[in-house]
Design an enzyme around this catalytic site. Structure first.
Site: not given
Length: 670
Positions: A33, A115
């Protein structure tokens, strides 16, 4: 020839895009990071020194711009229809049979996908650059939320190829990110989100993109709507194209027949817990795009796709206590205090027990191990007791003989399952709930006046009823906790603005028992002022469609009560409009006008009368039987023969989530 600075900026952008793709799409970072932050900071420094070299698709432009006043409307190039629903294996088999019958072909491949429980979004790219992001809206018209879409790290601002394409996908929040988000909100004293879907939907509709950027949103692409490239032949081909362009793509499996589809759907009922995000079912699509064109769509849904809905998730926990709350109409509602347990993406620590009869029927005791479930955004419920785990220490619960809030008498009226406190005007719990109802969105919609402020106003004696809100001054509010001058000014302005609400909202806000928003709207069709309604007789009222003897009696009794008449008089003196406007043009959002609904089965988020009321309030009609003229059949748990009749006639079937979407789409476009 590019200068040294231009070349460094280009190289930095390419590196940053590559590492964003590795981190947010592949979940496989190659640098730390800190190293990534160094690249971003170097690019920011160069662009600040050379503003003429900043481009819209630069990684530094994900967050920017001033807050919007409102979202512009966007008409979708291709309507985004809702999917039909399958609730069991038989529904999936019937779906396949219909397709085979319509196509008269030997072999059809299906694609099964997750879904994802989030917010649908449509992204438009020109020359490989993101030019617009929009919400689904009502399927035909959505909202332009480009500024917020750009803040999502997994949304490519620049594709790997310079193509024109329109992409559909889902904005969502991962389970771990959702937990951390709610922890931060609780530390700030903010209300936690009910579930990841609510958090995602609320974030993408923030007018200030900086607020959206602060939320851990993700995006998964699941379809190509339009593509100005070599012709796509299959859905699998479309998904692989999306992957090549740099999108995170939905998991999928190609199946040769419906039996394989059914097995995959069954497998994921249990396996869904393994996923880092919430899914509430599976989507089944015909793979070949040419066959999809042949199948076409009804006015409401494509014939080539269906959504398989998972049954409500159930978890085991322990009842630590049973407490009683008193509502605005005096109803005493028992609630189980539970050992916290994760259910459908959120921590559940309470569950409704509905009423005394339900406690007796299920034999729920303090200390019991129970199964709980939740569906949608509503408070969970206890499904059943696991009696095999009892050890004799469990305590039988008895409903109180007096109101726990005021000590007043409680009665159980004939034909009702609930106990009620009859101290209507003197019960502090009823008073508080009545004021909360009055300021709520569907009533007077007084923004910024919520439970915390109302509790302080009552505690300090600044108000006794909802009419007193209109006599508050800014100076009354400034000394209160978490207010200050700006918040106090906004609250007073919101209260003042509510004086001109339509009459049907005022009637609903009064809190008359059995009078929901739909009934209130029906009443204003006959009575053009509150004083006219107050003079109405029972005979007049029952002559109106939708008004039966129970509602009529409740209205008459409400206006007979001297305290209620006094409060109404205070509203009038404060300048609250208690009649229809002379030109008759009131706020109207009759988005269900001409639509007929039938309900079957038990709904989780509404009582049957509440659901019916919402349809009527939006101009729709509710009938008790299914026919070819029925537009929608809303299906809850344990549906009856109406569900079978709807399938037989080809009537559109809505589960509870789809019904909520219909209501929400109307609200958003009203």
């Amino acid at each position: 020839m590019a200068s040294k600075v231009e070349q460094e900026i280009r190289d930095l952008r390419e590196k940053i895009r590559y590492h964003e793709y590795r981190y947010y799409v592949l979940d496989d970072p190659e640098i730390s990071d800190a190293e990534f932050d160094e690249l971003i900071q170097r690019l920011i420094d160069l662009e600040e020194k050379h503003p003429g070299l900043v481009t819209p698709d630069s990684p530094t432009q994900r967050v920017g711009g001033e807050p919007l006043d409102k979202f512009d409307k966007v008409e979708h190039r291709v309507p985004m229809l809702s999917l039909g629903n399958a609730f069991n294996e038989g529904d999936l088999t019937n779906f396949a049979r219909r397709i085979y019958r319509l196509l008269d072909t030997g072999k059809i491949d299906f694609v099964v996908e997750h879904k994802i429980d989030g917010l649908s979004a449509i992204l438009t790219y020109q020359g490989g650059r993101l030019i617009r992001g929009a919400t689904r809206g009502n399927g035909v018209v959505g909202e332009d939320v480009t500024a917020n879409i750009k803040t999502i790290p997994s949304v490519p601002l620049r594709l790997k190829k310079d193509v024109d394409i329109e992409v559909r996908g889902e904005v969502y929040i991962k389970k771990d990110d959702f937990s951390k988000l709610n922890e931060r909100r609780l530390k700030k004293g903010e209300e936690p989100f009910a579930n990841p879907r609510n958090a995602a939907a609320g974030s993408i509709r923030q007018l200030d993109p900086r607020l959206a950027a602060a939320r851990p949103l993700s995006f998964i692409a699941y379809d190509v709507v339009a593509y100005e490239g070599e012709g796509l032949q299959t859905h699998v081909g479309a998904l692989e194209l999306l992957r090549e362009l740099g999108f995170k793509v939905n998991w999928y499996r190609k199946c040769d027949d419906i039996t394989e589809v059914v097995n995959i759907c069954k497998d994921w009922v249990d396996k869904r817990e393994e996923l880092p995000f919430e899914i509430d079912g599976m989507v089944i699509k015909v793979n070949e795009l040419g066959l999809r064109e042949q199948l076409g769509a009804t006015a409401k849904s494509p014939r080539w796709a269906i959504a398989y809905k998972f049954p409500a998730q159930q978890k085991t926990t322990v009842v630590k206590d049973i407490i009683i709350s008193v509502g605005r109409t005096g109803a005493l509602t028992p609630t189980a205090v539970l050992e916290p347990v994760e259910v459908d993406g959120s921590t559940v620590s309470r569950a409704t027990l509905h009423n005394e009869d339900e406690i007796r029927r299920k034999d729920v005791r303090i200390g019991d191990h129970v199964l709980v479930q939740k569906a949608g955004d509503v408070i969970p419920e206890v499904v059943k007791v696991i009696k095999s785990k009892r050890d004799g220490s469990e305590q039988i619960f008895h409903m109180p003989e007096t109101c726990p809030a005021c000590g007043g008498e409680v009665v159980r009226e004939e034909g009702e399952a609930v106990l009620r406190c009859v101290n209507v005007t003197g019960c502090p719990a009823q008073r508080r709930e009545g004021i909360l109802h009055f300021v709520s969105r569907n009533a007077m919609n007084i923004d910024g006046v919520g439970p915390a402020l109302i509790d302080q106003l009552l505690e300090k004696g600044l108000i006794e009823d909802y009419a007193d809100l209109y006599y508050l001054k800014k100076e009354d509010l400034i000394p209160l906790e978490r207010m200050g001058e700006k918040s106090a000014t906004n609250a007073i302005e919101a209260i003042r603005a509510s004086k001109d609400r339509p009459l049907f909202r005022v009637i609903f806000a009064l809190g008359i028992r059995h009078v929901g928003l739909g009934v209130a709207r029906v009443l204003t069709e006959k009575y053009r002022s509150l004083s006219d309604l107050m003079r109405a007789s029972g005979e007049e009222l029952v002559a109106i469609d939708e008004i039966g003897p129970t509602i009529a009696r409740s209205i008459i009794e409400f206006f007979k009560e001297p305290h209620n008449r006094e409060v109404i008089n205070k509203l009038k003196e404060a300048g609250v409009r208690l009649e229809e406007k002379e030109n008759g043009k009131e706020e109207q959002n009759l988005y269900l006008s001409g639509k007929t609904f039938v309900f079957t089965g038990k709904l989780d988020g509404f009582t049957r009368s509440e659901a019916r009321d919402k349809v009527i309030a939006a101009g729709g009609k509710v009938t008790s039987s299914v026919s070819r003229k029925t537009d929608y059949v809303v299906v809850g748990d344990s549906p009856g023969s109406k569900y079978d009749k709807a399938r037989e006639l080809g009537v559109t079937i809505l589960d509870e989530d789809k019904f909520k979407e219909v209501l929400k789409a109307g609200d958003n476009n009203g």
